[in-house]
Scaffold this motif. Structure first.
Motif, PDB file in Angstrom:
ATOM      1  N   SER A  39       0.827  -1.208   0.000  1.00 38.25           N
ATOM      2  CA  SER A  39       0.000   0.000   0.000  1.00 38.25           C
ATOM      3  C   SER A  39       0.860   1.256   0.000  1.00 38.25           C
ATOM      4  O   SER A  39       0.527   2.254  -0.657  1.00 38.25           O
ATOM      5  CB  SER A  39      -0.930   0.001   1.222  1.00 38.25           C
ATOM      6  N   THR A  40       1.970   1.207   0.726  1.00 32.85           N
ATOM      7  CA  THR A  40       2.892   2.346   0.748  1.00 32.85           C
ATOM      8  C   THR A  40       3.539   2.546  -0.615  1.00 32.85           C
ATOM      9  O   THR A  40       3.628   3.674  -1.129  1.00 32.85           O
ATOM     10  CB  THR A  40       3.994   2.130   1.814  1.00 32.85           C
ATOM     11  N   TYR A  41       3.969   1.446  -1.236  1.00 35.07           N
ATOM     12  CA  TYR A  41       4.663   1.534  -2.530  1.00 35.07           C
ATOM     13  C   TYR A  41       3.732   2.061  -3.622  1.00 35.07           C
ATOM     14  O   TYR A  41       4.115   2.936  -4.414  1.00 35.07           O
ATOM     15  CB  TYR A  41       5.211   0.168  -2.923  1.00 35.07           C
ATOM     16  N   LYS A  43       0.784   3.526  -3.114  1.00 34.54           N
ATOM     17  CA  LYS A  43      -0.009   4.665  -2.631  1.00 34.54           C
ATOM     18  C   LYS A  43      -1.511   4.430  -2.769  1.00 34.54           C
ATOM     19  O   LYS A  43      -2.278   5.350  -3.085  1.00 34.54           O
ATOM     20  CB  LYS A  43       0.406   5.951  -3.370  1.00 34.54           C
ATOM     21  N   THR A  44      -1.925   3.194  -2.525  1.00 39.90           N
ATOM     22  CA  THR A  44      -3.345   2.836  -2.525  1.00 39.90           C
ATOM     23  C   THR A  44      -3.515   1.581  -1.674  1.00 39.90           C
ATOM     24  O   THR A  44      -2.598   0.750  -1.625  1.00 39.90           O
ATOM     25  CB  THR A  44      -3.861   2.587  -3.960  1.00 39.90           C
TER      26      THR A  44
END
Length: 252
Positions: A39-41, A43-44
């Motif tokens: 999710s961090t990589y 951005k969702t």
């Protein structure tokens, strides 16, 4: 943004710091760590599905999960990025494109575990093996392990109050080997029940130490009673070691 594509991630982890694989409230888990990194990589918010659960403290030298990704990405950059975000106890080794309906849990043909025992104190192995100061009889344990192959219902080795439809498993191999001062238990089946391998190991070690006769293994399995089997071996010696899938689900 492109069409949604499913991928299998192959990974390994040191289970010591985690409360098992599956996400739980107020607990640090492997699944949560990977979903957070993805999710961090990207951005969702992203979710994954693993091949199966491992309990608190159990390790994996090979685990597989699937994830659906709708973004274009460079695979090498994604590998480096995820491994940079993840805690040091988790490593992603490969990302493979699979068919849209490929499922990390339901498509697994077989799973293998290895259990490690050592017989003297070791500052290097203590986190990854059961240290015993009594050496069990290898032949007796292998004779008892062979009895497992004659059965399919292993309710006696399952954690109680577990939500499963049945307790049937097809064990394909189960044996101990002595290697470099360790005893290693290898077991392969189409599926495993919660706590099953550790309960089997604990029972086999009881037999190896003469606390139970070899023939008791047959009686224990037929009883379907968890109380008849041995205590669960410590989690730290157990490794999920291999998962096999049909080759036709892979697209590269």
């Amino acid at each position: 943004m492109s069409r949604i594509q499913r991928y299998f991630l192959e990974l390994s982890y040191h289970g010591g710091p985690f409360h098992g694989w599956q996400i739980q409230q107020n607990a640090f888990t492997v699944q949560e760590s990977i979903e957070s990194a993805l999710s961090t990589y990207f951005k969702t918010p992203m979710t994954i599905m693993g091949s199966g659960r491992t309990d608190t403290g159990v390790h994996a030298s090979m685990q597989v999960c699937h994830v659906d990704i709708s973004h274009e990405f460079d695979r090498e950059k994604l590998l480096k990025g995820l491994n940079g975000i993840l805690p040091k106890e988790i490593a992603i080794h490969s990302i493979r494109k699979v068919t849209d309906d490929a499922h990390a849990r339901f498509d697994a043909i077989e799973r293998s575990y290895v259990y490690r025992m050592i017989f003297r104190k070791s500052p290097f192995l203590d986190e990854f093996a059961w240290t015993s100061f009594f050496t069990p009889d290898l032949q007796k344990m292998n004779d008892a392990a062979l009895i497992l192959l004659n059965h399919e219902d292993f309710e006696c080795f399952s954690k109680v109050h577990t939500e499963v439809n049945h307790f049937r498993c097809q064990i394909k191999q189960a044996h101990w080997e002595q290697k470099d001062g360790e005893l290693l238990f290898h077991i392969t089946a189409n599926r495993f029940l919660r706590g099953m391998v550790r309960a089997i190991v604990g029972t086999l070690v009881d037999i190896g130490l003469g606390k139970k006769p070899v023939e008791s293994m047959d009686e224990i399995i037929k009883s379907k009673d968890r109380n008849k089997a041995g205590k669960a071996a410590p989690a730290k010696g157990l490794f999920l070691s291999k998962i096999v899938y049909p080759e036709n689900i892979y697209l590269d």
